[in-house]
Structures are given as structure tokens and as C-alpha cells.
Scaffold this active site. Structure first.
Site, PDB file in Angstrom:
ATOM      1  N   ASN A  87       0.820  -1.217   0.000  1.00 27.25           N
ATOM      2  CA  ASN A  87       0.000   0.000   0.000  1.00 27.25           C
ATOM      3  C   ASN A  87       0.855   1.270   0.000  1.00 27.25           C
ATOM      4  O   ASN A  87       0.363   2.344   0.272  1.00 27.25           O
ATOM      5  CB  ASN A  87      -0.929   0.010   1.234  1.00 27.25           C
ATOM      6  CG  ASN A  87      -2.014   1.065   1.115  1.00 27.25           C
ATOM      7  OD1 ASN A  87      -2.579   1.247   0.040  1.00 27.25           O
ATOM      8  ND2 ASN A  87      -2.299   1.777   2.198  1.00 27.25           N
ATOM      9  N   GLU A 106      17.701  30.456  18.717  1.00 22.86           N
ATOM     10  CA  GLU A 106      17.784  30.706  17.275  1.00 22.86           C
ATOM     11  C   GLU A 106      19.192  30.705  16.696  1.00 22.86           C
ATOM     12  O   GLU A 106      19.393  30.353  15.536  1.00 22.86           O
ATOM     13  CB  GLU A 106      17.175  32.081  16.970  1.00 22.86           C
ATOM     14  CG  GLU A 106      15.735  32.213  17.349  1.00 22.86           C
ATOM     15  CD  GLU A 106      15.311  33.654  17.226  1.00 22.86           C
ATOM     16  OE1 GLU A 106      14.643  33.987  16.255  1.00 22.86           O
ATOM     17  OE2 GLU A 106      15.679  34.458  18.107  1.00 22.86           O
TER      18      GLU A 106
HETATM   19  C1  LIG Z   1       7.970   7.368   1.595  1.00 28.60           C
HETATM   20  C2  LIG Z   1       8.250   6.541   0.369  1.00 28.60           C
HETATM   21  C3  LIG Z   1       9.523   6.562  -0.181  1.00 28.60           C
HETATM   22  C4  LIG Z   1       9.791   5.812  -1.324  1.00 28.60           C
HETATM   23  N1  LIG Z   1      11.043   5.874  -1.856  1.00 28.60           N
HETATM   24  C5  LIG Z   1      11.327   5.144  -2.969  1.00 28.60           C
HETATM   25  C6  LIG Z   1      12.627   5.181  -3.570  1.00 28.60           C
HETATM   26  O1  LIG Z   1      13.528   5.859  -3.099  1.00 28.60           O
HETATM   27  N2  LIG Z   1      12.823   4.459  -4.697  1.00 28.60           N
HETATM   28  C7  LIG Z   1      11.836   3.678  -5.247  1.00 28.60           C
HETATM   29  O2  LIG Z   1      12.084   3.012  -6.236  1.00 28.60           O
HETATM   30  N3  LIG Z   1      10.618   3.636  -4.705  1.00 28.60           N
HETATM   31  C8  LIG Z   1      10.343   4.345  -3.593  1.00 28.60           C
HETATM   32  N4  LIG Z   1       9.090   4.301  -3.050  1.00 28.60           N
HETATM   33  C9  LIG Z   1       8.084   3.510  -3.740  1.00 28.60           C
HETATM   34  C10 LIG Z   1       7.911   2.129  -3.190  1.00 28.60           C
HETATM   35  O3  LIG Z   1       9.040   1.370  -3.431  1.00 28.60           O
HETATM   36  C11 LIG Z   1       6.720   1.545  -3.897  1.00 28.60           C
HETATM   37  O4  LIG Z   1       5.608   2.299  -3.526  1.00 28.60           O
HETATM   38  C12 LIG Z   1       6.500   0.121  -3.515  1.00 28.60           C
HETATM   39  O5  LIG Z   1       7.532  -0.695  -3.931  1.00 28.60           O
HETATM   40  C13 LIG Z   1       5.198  -0.370  -4.074  1.00 28.60           C
HETATM   41  O6  LIG Z   1       4.942  -1.619  -3.506  1.00 28.60           O
HETATM   42  P1  LIG Z   1       3.633  -1.885  -2.668  1.00 28.60           P
HETATM   43  O7  LIG Z   1       3.600  -3.328  -2.372  1.00 28.60           O
HETATM   44  O8  LIG Z   1       3.557  -0.991  -1.490  1.00 28.60           O
HETATM   45  O9  LIG Z   1       2.551  -1.462  -3.734  1.00 28.60           O
HETATM   46  P2  LIG Z   1       1.028  -1.182  -3.560  1.00 28.60           P
HETATM   47  O10 LIG Z   1       0.779   0.222  -3.200  1.00 28.60           O
HETATM   48  O11 LIG Z   1       0.419  -2.208  -2.671  1.00 28.60           O
HETATM   49  O12 LIG Z   1       0.595  -1.447  -5.043  1.00 28.60           O
HETATM   50  C14 LIG Z   1       1.144  -0.650  -6.050  1.00 28.60           C
HETATM   51  C15 LIG Z   1       0.692  -1.026  -7.435  1.00 28.60           C
HETATM   52  O13 LIG Z   1       1.371  -2.161  -7.884  1.00 28.60           O
HETATM   53  C16 LIG Z   1       0.463  -3.140  -8.331  1.00 28.60           C
HETATM   54  N5  LIG Z   1       0.959  -4.424  -7.916  1.00 28.60           N
HETATM   55  C17 LIG Z   1       1.437  -4.738  -6.680  1.00 28.60           C
HETATM   56  N6  LIG Z   1       1.846  -6.024  -6.675  1.00 28.60           N
HETATM   57  C18 LIG Z   1       1.632  -6.504  -7.924  1.00 28.60           C
HETATM   58  C19 LIG Z   1       1.837  -7.765  -8.547  1.00 28.60           C
HETATM   59  N7  LIG Z   1       2.314  -8.783  -7.869  1.00 28.60           N
HETATM   60  N8  LIG Z   1       1.504  -7.899  -9.835  1.00 28.60           N
HETATM   61  C20 LIG Z   1       0.997  -6.870 -10.516  1.00 28.60           C
HETATM   62  N9  LIG Z   1       0.770  -5.664  -9.986  1.00 28.60           N
HETATM   63  C21 LIG Z   1       1.082  -5.488  -8.710  1.00 28.60           C
HETATM   64  C22 LIG Z   1      -0.846  -2.767  -7.703  1.00 28.60           C
HETATM   65  O14 LIG Z   1      -1.950  -3.146  -8.491  1.00 28.60           O
HETATM   66  C23 LIG Z   1      -0.770  -1.296  -7.567  1.00 28.60           C
HETATM   67  O15 LIG Z   1      -1.236  -0.664  -8.713  1.00 28.60           O
HETATM   68  C24 LIG Z   1       8.775   5.033  -1.926  1.00 28.60           C
HETATM   69  C25 LIG Z   1       7.490   5.018  -1.369  1.00 28.60           C
HETATM   70  C26 LIG Z   1       7.217   5.759  -0.236  1.00 28.60           C
HETATM   71  C27 LIG Z   1       5.827   5.738   0.343  1.00 28.60           C
END
Ligand SMILES: Cc1cc2nc3c(=O)[nH]c(=O)nc-3n(C[C@H](O)[C@H](O)[C@H](O)COP(=O)(O)OP(=O)(O)OC[C@H]3O[C@@H](n4cnc5c(N)ncnc54)[C@H](O)[C@@H]3O)c2cc1C
Ligand code: FES
Length: 1234
Positions: free
Chosen positions: A211, A1172
């Protein structure tokens, strides 16, 4: 901390997570431990909580539970972590107060390695230094806490994983789970077939694993999904298989799991098979923070982060089996080294014909550049068959720039920087591969020159080493706490999560939540407001507009008003137009999004200082100061330089956003206002005026504030008025907690600043004349902009005597959100201008900046440019001591030596002095009062007009009362600051809180002691309780107020002279940095600060203020960048886009010394107000960076004069280190070797 149990392996996994992104449904079967569960004052305070508090790692306390949880989780997995693991665990936590040093000190006590500084100064480390220092005349101490007091960490005492959850996991067959909420359904299948069926039934439903991508979209970008499918429980998606030819990882594996697996694989597999793993690991180390990596999935990163995925370029580039003669690398550059999305990243792979340097296959992928990960296909194809040499490099750069066409961007992103990175990354790959070829076959391949090699190493964050030195008080009575490093009186409560902030107050019966609706136009007439859809929303109670304000909607503190609700027109994006009250925060926000406002755009729209000058749009009065004869002096000088510097604004980024809870009491129009503010009296005044009731009906209460830094004054008053008007209309309690995005959008911050200067000086570096103009961007309402402009003039001389001086300041009226007070109040900007022209003079006369500083520094009893006397003796002492403690000259030689031996990495060093005048300009602003009650059991209740916002004022006031009443601190309690106990209190601003309230507390205590004295005299051997009992029986009043009239300060702007300040603080800071010329990245290597703060009342608190302010200064001068659209919409509205310093940004060696034997006759116990001043010293890093850039430019024979603006970001550093790559991008490159 989330704990899960895996029945197959019987393993429990503990991991930290961001609560705000974690869907509750994903926790099925998991155990959650919160900070309250870790330990509490009612049961047992956990060693992590205890040490954070006792090491002074908590100031305002708002970030502290997060810190506790990160450290605690790490210790659950690794009871004796390495410092590297500790640093990684904290990379995702932000603190705006402490500057991280004391937090890391607490962490070090859990680490395996020694906690000593390992700095062998004079062959001694910090642990041996103190004894040495004690031998000198001035007794100094380096201990701010004692490890002897700490409870040991005993892992056997930790909470166990709940056995019922374990049983559940073991016994229950996995089945699809569905959860239904008011608006959403969560479906969690357990097999791939089910998943496919669900996807077929709900094609629009996203797959949700961590998420961390879908969550922010729903939270911040208004995306809504009625159904989500959570596949994390499907075994196939969590598979981890090690095969001979590589690894198979399920898409739902978290990035942390991937990191662990790859780390092990790198050890286990043969080296040639792990190049991709190493490259992926390289990216994972700095990708997000640990909490995000724990949640975010591999599949999610690949799918969701189309352009900014750090993994996509490297995974795409290495889409093959690995062979000998194959090289893979990954690169990234982000606005902050850790926990920041990349500006640009890359994955590259080359395969050579066996035993040669002839390219057989090449892949180059970039991310961050355009909307998806892109492949430089054409370039790669063209280069096949070429040798790996300089000609190939030249051509590759040319081709790749042509192929990766970057569209112009309107979101403030600089395309040139991205293009420069695109070619610089390829060059870095070229160097890496060239060097590897040499390692493989030294006879055939020359490798790269020695001085190029250091650029192959990226900067890494190491556990910083630090030392703090203050004057000890060995002869003082052990009971007297003044001058001792006493822990923040709420430290333990911060760490256990028991400390109550506004949003922690329990809900009041019938309470409503308020969400504001803000203007989307910078300057427009409001044609209509349509609330019909919003009013239909679930739980919506009412919508509040200017028409609901019973009395004052516009406050005239000067010619232009401060406005609660926009009435007929809006004057900035983010101005509050109306507000929705509903039965929940979510309902209020959902409805607020449905309010439709129609605008008619008005001209002109003024956003920048340049536009304000063009339209002659200023807040009055404009100010000027002049001394000597400037024009004549310019005629007699040897040299004149002219220039200007732009200094960007700064967001306060207090971790607790603006918060208020207004509770109507039901009779006599009384209201309790619980508010996060630095100035309860102004909240009371504004709320009373807006409601048209006398101030005596409005009771304002402030227990503590989660950071303020100047941002919770007038703006908090306007927001409290919004909530009070709503409470008045609905007769219900109303809670308003701004989201981070709204807070950043609405409340303004530090003033953007332009300083223009003309400086006349002699060949020997003596400055004779300065003519300067300062423009500050005040935004759309006056707030304190004119005052900020005045202070910028009064403090512009910094540490220097300028015999002939003329300076003017203008507060520009624009259509940006109104800017306001911010720590330093104009000084950090105008003194930066001064230090900039100092370095300009140095460049011109060919002397070092420190020489020019010394030549022009105030030397003996002198007068400032507004004729106030000052004795600069301690300024010179600070300077000399800083020179000595930092070993400036020998380190400068070492820096020179380093620079000779390194071409793409350069070091810089700078030392900057500081004079910080203390004062509020007029007497009535520094008056203060206190109220002290003694109860018959001997306990004391203390209050005063100061606000606790992390600066430890209540701790210091209890120290003062303890000394005056001669009783232990534990007998004295502070409950809250309130308008009911101390009326008309001045704001806690301008570093003055302790000074003025301390005087009032002392006065009250002395009154009480005077009353008690006859009783004590009669029974000198009696106890405190005996005397109090006796006093009560003799009907002696045990309650007293104390009062301080304020400092006799004045300023006559007509004459340009006065005594606006009472005394001066002094300091100096020396910083050393290293830059990567190819990316613009930098590392803060070492900072030494010496500060004169008189006799410190509490060295731990004061050093904490210096360090915290210094790090906030690093943010201001080197990284925090506000970005607006051409229409005046703030883009940078959260930690995603706006980067404040994190653990990775603090100097690797950090020392703070308080100047000993400094007295101050004007303030309580000879102390000085310290809140400050330290911020400005952050500019020593700015000038160290400038020094490094200068050395690059000198080596390359580039133009000597060049302008650098603040913040000096990686982008600016890269652009200033002009080379073939930057020239290629801007089209000046005529070919040739790069
Ligand atoms: C504070 C913060 C810092 C970040 N910094 C970085 C960074 O420095 N570099 C970087 O690269 N990323 C960064 N990210 C991004 C982060 O790596 C991605 O948001 C994360 O990897 C997404 O994975 P999730 O499981 O949370 O995705 P979700 O939010 O759960 O899902 C994301 C999307 O991927 C799809 N999805 C998920 N799993 C699958 C699957 N198995 N097959 C097909 N579709 C799928 C979903 O349908 C959805 O559309 C950051 C995010 C945050 C919040
Ligand atoms: S103590 Fe960390 S944000 Fe205040």
C-alpha cells in the site's frame, strides 16, 4: 512494530511500518506493538525509552515514539546491532528538533561497537579527554548523561508473540478473507486461481500489497477504490527459490526481505553470479526508509513506480544470464541521499566479446527521466562492436542525450540537471568498467587514473561521532540543578507515548471535525460557492463561511488585514475560503473536496520578488539604515564588487501540524481553546475578537507543542478562529488538525529573500563601504514581514565592522501564502548575503575568506551600524577557539592534499563567525509573568507565560524554581501554560523564553521565600514541609506571582539608531564537506561549533538547541527547496517532495563546545537565550560547499566569479562544476575528450 508468525518455518518476523500507510485489514493474524506496549511509566519504562530520554534525544517529543519503535524493532531482531544497522533503522524517521545527534547517542549505547568517538585527537579519544580538560584552569565536562543510570537491555523480558495468534496461524486453513467498510471492500485471496477470478470480476480493483503506492494516491491525490485485492497471502507470490542459475523471488516479497535474501546470496554465490544482486542491493540501501521497505513489495515497485522505481532500470538492464566479462551497475541521485525518490537513476550492463574490450551487448536504462523507465536502445545497438575507450564514451554521451529526449517540465524540475546526470552516470559506468577491465587484465587495459578512482565509491552514511564540551560546576551544591544537563522533564513521557498533544485529547461528547476548503487561485474574485454536494455528504453537519463570523473577520494589525475566511476575493492559493464540519475527520475532508468555488481571475498575479518590484507592491514602511559616507567611500576604494544572491524560503515542518480543539462550555459564551501555539494570548485575543466576546470568556490552554520554530503565532490564531467560529455556530466542540499538505499549503514559512550588494574594499581586504538592498517575499498579508525586514537590516553586519554602510529592506506584497516568523527571523538571510560578499572580496583580492573575515571582524569596544555599543571579546574568543578546536589550518592543508589527488571528488572547508544580537526591540514585548503555588504537602505547582515547544523551557523553569526555593526538582510540577493563570503573556519567540520567564519565576519564588524566611529563621533545622505547614498555620499566603518588566530596548528608525538589543551571543563554526562533481551529491564530513551562550542553565538542553538549529540551518542552506507552479500553487506539500535533513545529513564528526567563563549580566543566572542563533551556523556548510566548488573551478581554469544561491542543492553544485558533460547538455560542447 508488526509481528507475524510463519507456521512452515516457525519463524516470527518483526518489522517496523508506517502506521499512516498500513491498511488495518492487512494485519489479520499479526500482532501490533505500539510505543505504549513497549513500556510505560505505570509499568516499566523500556531501556530504549529510558535511554532516548536520558540521552536528551527528545525535545518536542513528537517524533520520539517513532524513534522508539524503530530502535525497539531493530533490537527485537538484533539485540546487539551494528552501528550500520542502527543508522539504517533510523533512515526513515524524521526529527525537526534535535539534529539527531542525541538520538544517535542513545542508539550507540545498544550497539556492539565501542561508544567512543574513535577520534584520535592528540592520541586520545573522547572518553579520555575529560580528565585532561579538568586539569586546566577551566573545568569542563563532556558528559551529558551517565550510562551508569541505564537499565540493561534484557531480551528475555520482551513481550512474546501472542500464542493464540500462533495457534491460529498453525491450525486455521487459509481461506479468502473479505472485509467490508463503509465505502470499501478488501478481498484477500489465498491462491493464484482465486486471484485471477477476482481480477476478472473486478478489473478496476488494484492489487494491494504494501500500500505504499496505492495508499498515498488515495490519501493525497483523491483516488478512490471501492474494492481492493490483497494478494500478499498467496504462497506463490512469496516464493523464494535459490537455484544454480539464480534466484526466484515472489512479487509480494517485501523489499526488506529481498534485501536480506540478496545480502545472503552475495556471500553464498560465486562473484560473477552476484553482480546484479550487488547492483540491486546498492539501490535498496538508499531506496526509501526501512519502514517503507518493510511494507513495499518487489512487484509493487516494478509495477507502480513507473519512472521513479530504483529497481526497474537495473532489473531491466540485467535481464540475462550472467557471464564472465559482463559488468552491471546501478546509479541514483536524489534530493536527499536516503529516503528520497530519485531525480534520475540508471541501470547499465555491458558484455564483452570473450577476452576483449569489444562490446558484445549493452543495456542502458534510465528512470526518473520521463514517465517510465526508458531504454537507450538505439545507442546500445550503435555501440555494439566498439571498443571500450574514450571515443566510444564521446559517442555514447552524444547518442544517449539525443535518444533520451526529456520534455520540458512545468513542475519545477530542472531538465538540464537530469540530462547532465544521464551522461554523468554513463561516464561513471565507463570508469567502473575500465577499472574492472584493468583488474582482469592489467597488461592490456590501463584502467583509470588514480585521481579518478575515488568517484567509484558512493557516499555512505556512517554512525556520526560527536563530542560536546561545557563548563562544569564542580563546586556547586549537588542539590542545585542550575547549570547541569538535566533531562527534559517530559522526556520519558515523550518516549512512552504518554505525553499529550492537542490531537491526543480525548474526544468531547458531540465533537465535530473541521476540514478547510482553500483557494485554488492566487488572485481572483469569488463568483460563487456551491456547497450543495458537500452538504449531502455522510456525517456533514455544516459549512462555515465568512458570513458566520459574528464579529471580526479581518484583523488590522497594519494597513493590510489578516483574514480568517476569504470574503469576496482570494489573494493566494491556499487561502481559507470556507470550512466543513462533520462527524469525522474523513467525512469532513470528503465533503470539503466537493465544495465548488467559481472564480474570476484578477490581475495582477504577483508571485515573485521581481514581480513585486515591477508592480511596486510592498508592505509599508520600507526601512533604511545608514552610517558614514557611503558614496564618498566608494570613490576612495581600490576595488568594487557587485552581486546578488537569492535565498529560498523554508517550511517550518514542525512534526506536529497546526492543531486546535475548541470546546464551548455552554454558558456565558465561555470557550476552552486547546491549541498548539507559541502565543496563547494572541489566540485568546483573535478568537474573542472574531466571536465578539470579551477575552475573559476564552480560556486558552497549551500543554506542549510538537515543534513550532516561529510558525505557530498569527497563523495559529487564524486557524483557532476558524475552529471557534465553527464551534460557536454549531454549539459543539470542534477539532481542527491540519494535514501536512494543508499545513504546508496554508501557513507560509520563512521569507524567500534577494540580497543585492555593492561592496568597496582595499587591496589588503579591508572593507570600506557597503550598499545593500534586501527584498523579502512577504506573501499576501503583512504578518510580521516588516519586522523581519527590519531585523534583517539590524543584524546584517554579522561579525563585521563596516565603516560606511547603507542598507535598505523591502517587504514585498505578493500572491503567495503569507510568510511569517521562522527561527532567526531575517538574520539567517541577511547574514548569508554578508558572508557571500565576504567570499566575493576574498576571491577578488586573492586572500582566503577566513583572512577577510579576520581583517574585518569587530575587534574592540565598538558600535554597530545603529550606534549600539558592543564588546566583541567573546566573538574573537569563539573564532580563535573554533580555529584551534577544528585544527583549521592543518585540515585545510589536508583538504588541499585530497583535492590534488582526486579529480571527481573534492573537499571544501570553511569557518564562519557569528554575532547574534538578542532582543525584541521594545520593552513590552519582553515582559513576563509567573505564578507559583505551594500546597500544604510541600509540593509546588509552577506556571509561567512561556510555551514548551521542545526547547526545554519548563525544565529550565523548574531548575530555576528548584534553586530559588532550595528544594529538589521532583517537588515541582508544571501543568500547562494558560491564559487563565498568566494573562497577557508575550509570545515565546526570539530566543527570549527562558530569559524573561526565568526572571518572573525567580521573582515569584523569591517573594515566597521572603514570606517563609521568618519561619525558616525560627526553625532553621526544619524541613521544607515543616516550614510550609507552619506557614499555612500562620496564614501566610503560599501563592505568588512573579513579574519581569522586560528589557529596556528601543529603536528609532527615523534617526537609524537605538538600543534594540540587550546583549549579543557569539559563535563560530567550521565545516568540512566532500562533493561528488559528477552528481552534485555531497557529504558533511565534520563540523566544529564554539558558542558563547553565557552560563548555561542546562547544557544538555542548550547544546540540543545549538545542534538542532544548526541542522535546520543545513536544511535551509543546502537542501530544503520550495517549488511553486507558474500559477502560484505550492508543489512541495509533504515529506515526499520537501526534504528536511535526515540522519544521513548530519556531519560524520560533530563537536559543540560552549565558551567557558562567559558572563552575561542581563539575563537569568548569567545565561543567554539560545533558541535561534545556531541556525545561521549551518551556512558554514554552504561555504564549505562553495569552497569545494571553487577548487573544482580553479583546477579547470573556469571563471573565478560565480554566483551560488541558497539552497545550494546537488543540482546547483553539479551545474557549477562545469565540465564536458554540462557543456554537452547546454550545447556548448564542441566535442573532444570528456
Ligand atoms: C515514503 C516513500 C519513499 C519511497 N522511496 C522510494 C525510492 O527511493 N525508490 C523507489 O524506487 N521507490 C520508492 N518508493 C516507492 C515504493 O518502493 C513503492 O511504492 C513500492 O515498492 C510499491 O509496492 P507496494 O507493495 O507498497 O505497492 P502497492 O501500493 O500495494 O501497489 C502498487 C501497485 O502495484 C500493483 N501491484 C502490486 N503487486 C503486484 C503484482 N504482484 N503484480 C501486478 N501488480 C502489482 C498494484 O496493483 C498497484 O497498482 C517510496 C514510497 C514511499 C511511500
Ligand atoms: S523532538 Fe524530534 S521532532 Fe521534536
Amino acid at each position: 512494530m508488526i509481528s507475524t508468525y510463519e507456521p512452515a518455518s516457525k519463524k516470527i518476523r518483526h518489522y517496523s511500518a508506517n502506521a499512516c500507510l498500513l491498511p488495518i485489514c492487512s494485519l489479520y493474524g499479526a500482532a501490533v506493538t505500539t510505543v505504549e506496549g513497549v513500556g510505560s511509566t505505570k509499568t516499566r519504562v523500556h531501556p530504549v525509552q529510558e535511554r532516548l530520554a536520558k540521552c536528551h534525544g527528545s525535545q518536542c517529543g513528537f517524533c520520539t515514539p517513532g524513534m522508539v519503535m524503530s530502535i525497539y524493532t531493530l533490537l527485537r531482531n538484533h539485540p546487539e546491532p551494528t552501528s550500520e544497522q542502527m543508522i539504517a533503522a533510523l533512515a526513515g524517521n524524521l526529527c525537526r528538533c534535535t539534529g539527531y545527534r542525541p538520538i544517535l547517542d542513545a542508539c550507540k549505547t545498544f550497539c556492539k561497537e565501542s561508544i567512543c568517538c574513535q577520534r584520535k585527537t592528540n592520541e586520545k579519544c573522547c572518553l579520555d579527554q575529560e580528565d585532561d580538560l579538568f586539569d586546566k584552569e577551566e573545568k569542563v565536562s563532556t558528559r551529558l548523561f551517565s550510562t551508569d543510570e541505564f537499565q540493561p537491555l534484557d531480551p528475555t523480558q520482551e513481550l512474546i508473540f501472542p500464542p493464540e495468534l500462533m495457534r491460529m496461524a498453525e491450525n486455521q486453513p487459509k481461506r479468502t478473507l473479505s472485509f467490508h467498510g463503509e465505502r470499501m471492500t478488501w478481498i484477500s485471496p489465498v491462491s493464484l486461481d482465486e486471484l485471477l477470478d477476482l481480477k476478472a470480476s473486478y478489473p478496476k480493483a488494484p492489487l494491494l500489497v504494501g500500500n505504499t503506492s496505492v495508499g498515498p494516491e488515495m490519501k493525497f491525490r483523491g483516488v478512490f477504490h471501492p474494492i481492493v485485492i490483497a494478494p500478499a497471502r498467496i504462497p506463490d507470490l512469496n516464493v523464494v527459490k535459490c537455484l544454480d542459475d539464480g534466484l526466484t523471488l515472489g512479487a509480494a516479497c517485501s523489499l526488506s526481505v529481498v534485501k536480506d535474501i540478496l545480502t545472503n546470496a552475495v556471500v553464498e554465490f560465486p562473484e560473477e553470479k552476484t553482480k546484479v544482486f550487488s547492483a540491486v542491493l546498492q539501490q535498496l540501501r538508499t531506496l526509501a526508509g526501512e519502514q517503507i521497505r518493510n511494507m513495499a513489495s518487489l512487484g509493487g515497485n516494478i509495477v507502480s513506480r513507473k519512472s521513479t522505481s530504483d529497481l526497474n532500470p537495473i532489473l531491466a538492464a540485467s535481464n540475462c544470464m550472467l557471464n564472465l566479462g559482463e559488468y552491471v551497475s546501478a546509479f541514483r541521485q536524489a534530493p536527499r541521499r536516503e529516503n528520497a525518490l530519485p531525480v534520475t537513476n540508471a541501470g547499465m550492463r555491458v558484455l564483452f566479446e570473450e577476452g576483449t574490450d569489444t562490446i558484445k551487448d549493452l543495456s542502458i536504462f534510465y528512470g526518473g527521466a520521463v514517465s517510465t523507465t526508458v531504454c537507450a536502445k538505439q545507442t546500445c545497438r550503435t555501440l555494439i562492436g566498439r571498443h571500450w575507450n574514450k571515443q566510444m564514451l564521446d559517442e555514447a554521451c552524444r547518442l544517449v542525450l539525443k535518444e533520451i529526449a526529456l520534455p520540458g517540465s512545468d513542475s519545477g524540475e530542472k531538465v538540464d540537471y537530469k540530462k547532465t546526470l544521464i551522461v554523468s552516470f554513463f561516464y561513471r559506468f565507463f570508469l567502473e568498467v575500465s577499472q574492472s577491465l584493468k583488474t582482469m587484465d592489467p597488461c592490456h587495459y590501463p584502467g583509470i587514473p588514480m585521481e579518478y578512482r575515488s568517484v567509484l565509491q558512493d557516499f555512505k552514511t556512517k554512525m556520526p561521532q560527536s563530542i560536546q564540551i561545557y563548563q562544569a560546576k564542580p563546586s556547586q551544591s549537588p542539590q542545585d540543578p542550575v547549570g547541569r544537563p538535566v533531562m527534559h522533564q517530559s522526556g520519558i513521557k515523550h518516549a512512552t507515548g504518554e505525553a499529550v498533544y492537542v490531537d491526543d485529547l480525548p474526544s468531547v461528547d458531540g465533537e465535530l471535525f473541521l476540514a478547510v476548503v482553500t483557494s485554488s487561485r492566487a488572485h481572483a474574485k469569488i463568483v460563487s460557492i456551491d456547497t450543495s454536494e458537500a452538504l449531502k455528504g455522510p456525517g456533514v453537519f455544516d459549512i462555515i463561511t465568512a458570513h458566520d463570523v459574528p464579529a471580526t473577520n479581518e484583523f488590522y494589525y497594519s494597513d493590510d488585514p489578516e483574514i480568517i475566511f476569504a470574503r469576496n476575493k482570494v489573494i493566494c492559493v491556499g487561502q481559507i475560503v470556507c470550512a466543513v464540519v462533520a462527524d469525522s475527520d474523513d467525512h469532513a475532508k470528503q465533503a470539503a473536496a466537493k465544495v465548488k468555488i467559481e472564480y474570476e481571475v484578477l490581475e495582477p498575479v504577483i508571485l515573485t520578488i521581481a514581480e513585486a518590484i515591477q508592480h511596486n507592491s510592498f508592505f509599508e514602511p520600507k526601512r533604511k539604515l545608514e552610517q558614514g559616507n557611503v558614496d564618498r567611500a566608494f570613490e576612495t576604494v581600490d576595488n568594487i564588487i557587485e552581486g546578488e544572491i537569492h535565498i529560498g524560503g523554508q517550511e517550518h515542518f514542525y512534526i506536529e501540524t497546526q492543531s486546535v480543539l475548541v470546546v464551548p462550555k455552554g454558558e456565558d459564551k465561555e470557550m476552552d481553546v486547546y491549541v498548539s501555539t507559541q502565543h496563547p494570548a494572541i489566540i485568546q485575543e483573535m478568537v474573542a475578537a472574531s466571536l465578539g466576546v470579551p477575552a475573559n470568556r476564552i480560556m486558552c490552554h497549551v500543554k506542549r507543542v510538537g515543534g513550532a520554530f516561529g510558525g505557530k503565532l498569527l497563523k495559529a490564531g487564524l486557524l483557532a478562529s476558524v475552529a471557534a467560529v465553527a464551534a460557536n455556530k454549531t454549539s459543539r466542540a470542534v477539532r481542527l488538525i491540519l494535514s501536512r499538505g494543508d499545513d504546508m499549503l496554508i501557513t507560509g514559512g520563512r521569507h524567500p529573500f534577494i540580497g543585492k550588494y555593492k561592496v568597496g574594499f582595499m587591496k589588503d581586504g579591508r572593507i570600506r563601504a557597503v550598499d545593500a538592498k534586501y527584498y523579502i517575499n512577504g506573501g499576501c498579508t503583512p504578518d510580521e514581514s516588516v519586522l523581519v525586514a527590519e531585523v534583517s537590516l539590524l543584524k546584517m553586519d554579522n561579525a563585521y565592522k563596516i565603516p560606511n554602510l547603507r542598507c535598505r529592506a523591502y517587504a514585498c506584497k505578493t500572491n503567495l501564502p503569507s510568510n511569517t516568523a521562522f527561527r532567526g527571523f531575517g538574520f539567517p538571510q541577511s547574514a548569508l548575503v554578508t558572508e557571500t560578499w565576504i567570499t566575493g572580496v576574498a576571491d577578488k583580492v586573492g586572500l582566503s575568506p577566513e583572512k577577510i573575515r579576520e581583517i574585518n571582524m569587530y575587534k574592540e569596544n565598538e558600535q554597530t551600524h545603529f550606534k549600539q555599543k558592543l564588546d566583541p571579546q567573546n566573538l574573537i574568543r569563539c573564532w580563535n577557539e573554533c580555529m584551534e578546536k577544528s585544527a583549521y589550518y592543518s585540515r585545510k592543508t589536508a583538504v588541499n592534499e585530497f583535492n590534488k589527488q582526486n579529480y571527481w571528488k573534492k573537499k571544501g572547508i570553511a569557518i564562519v563567525p557569528m554575532k547574534f544580537p538578542f532582543g525584541l526591540g521594545t520593552r513590552y514585548l519582553s515582559q513576563a509573568a509567573a505564578l507559583v503555588h505551594i500546597y500544604t504537602d510541600g509540593s509546588v505547582l509552577l506556571t509561567h507565560g512561556g510555551i514548551e515547544m521542545g526547547q526545554g523551557i519548563h525544565t529550565k523553569m523548574i531548575q530555576v524554581a528548584s534553586r530559588e526555593l532550595n528544594i529538589p526538582m521532583s517537588c515541582i510540577h508544571f501543568c500547562e501554560t494558560s491564559t487563565t493563570t498568566v494573562p497577557n503573556a508575550c509570545a515565546s519567540v526570539g530566543s527570549a523564553g527562558t530569559d524573561v520567564n526565568g526572571m518572573a519565576v525567580k521573582d515569584a519564588c523569591q517573594t515566597l521565600m521572603k514570606r517563609l524566611q521568618p519561619i525558616i529563621n525560627k526553625n532553621p533545622k526544619g524541613t521544607w514541609n515543616d516550614w510550609i505547614k507552619e506557614a499555612f498555620e500562620q496564614s501566610v499566603s503560599l501563592s505568588a506571582t512573579g513579574y519581569f518588566r522586560g528589557y529596556n530596548e528601543n529603536m528609532d528608525w527615523e534617526k537609524g539608531e537605538g538600543q534594540p538589543f540587550t546583549y549579543f551571543l557569539y559563535g563560530a563554526a567550521c565545516s568540512e564537506v566532500e562533493i561528488n562533481c559528477l552528481t552534485g551529491d555531497h557529504k558533511n564530513i565534520r563540523t566544529d561549533i564554539v558558542m558563547d551562550i553565557g552560563c548555561s542553565i542546562n547544557p544538555a538542553v542548550d547544546i540540543g538547541q545549538i545542534e538542532g538549529a544548526f541542522v535546520q540551518g543545513i536544511g535551509l542552506y543546502t537542501m530544503e527547496e520550495l517549488k511553486y507552479s507558474p500559477e502560484g500553487v505550492l508543489y512541495t506539500r509533504g515529506p515526499d517532495q520537501y526534504k528536511i535533513p535526515a540522519v544521513c545529513d548530519i556531519p560524520e564528526q560533530f563537536s559543540v563546545s560552549l565558551l567557558s567563563s562567559s558572563q552575561n549580566p542581563y539575563a537569568i543566572y548569567a545565561s543567554k537565550g539560545i533558541g535561534e542563533a545556531g541556525l545561521f551556523l549551518g551556512c558554514s556548510v554552504f561555504f564549505a560547499l562553495r569552497d569545494a566548488v571553487t577548487r573544482v573551478r580553479n583546477e579547470r581554469g573556469l571563471k573565478k566569479t560565480f554566483a551560488l544561491n541558497s539552497p545550494l542543492t546537488a543540482e546547483q553544485i553539479r551545474a557549477s562544476c562545469t565540465d564536458d558533460f554540462t557543456e554537452m547538455v547546454i550545447g556548448r560542447w564542441r566535442g573532444g575528450s570528456v
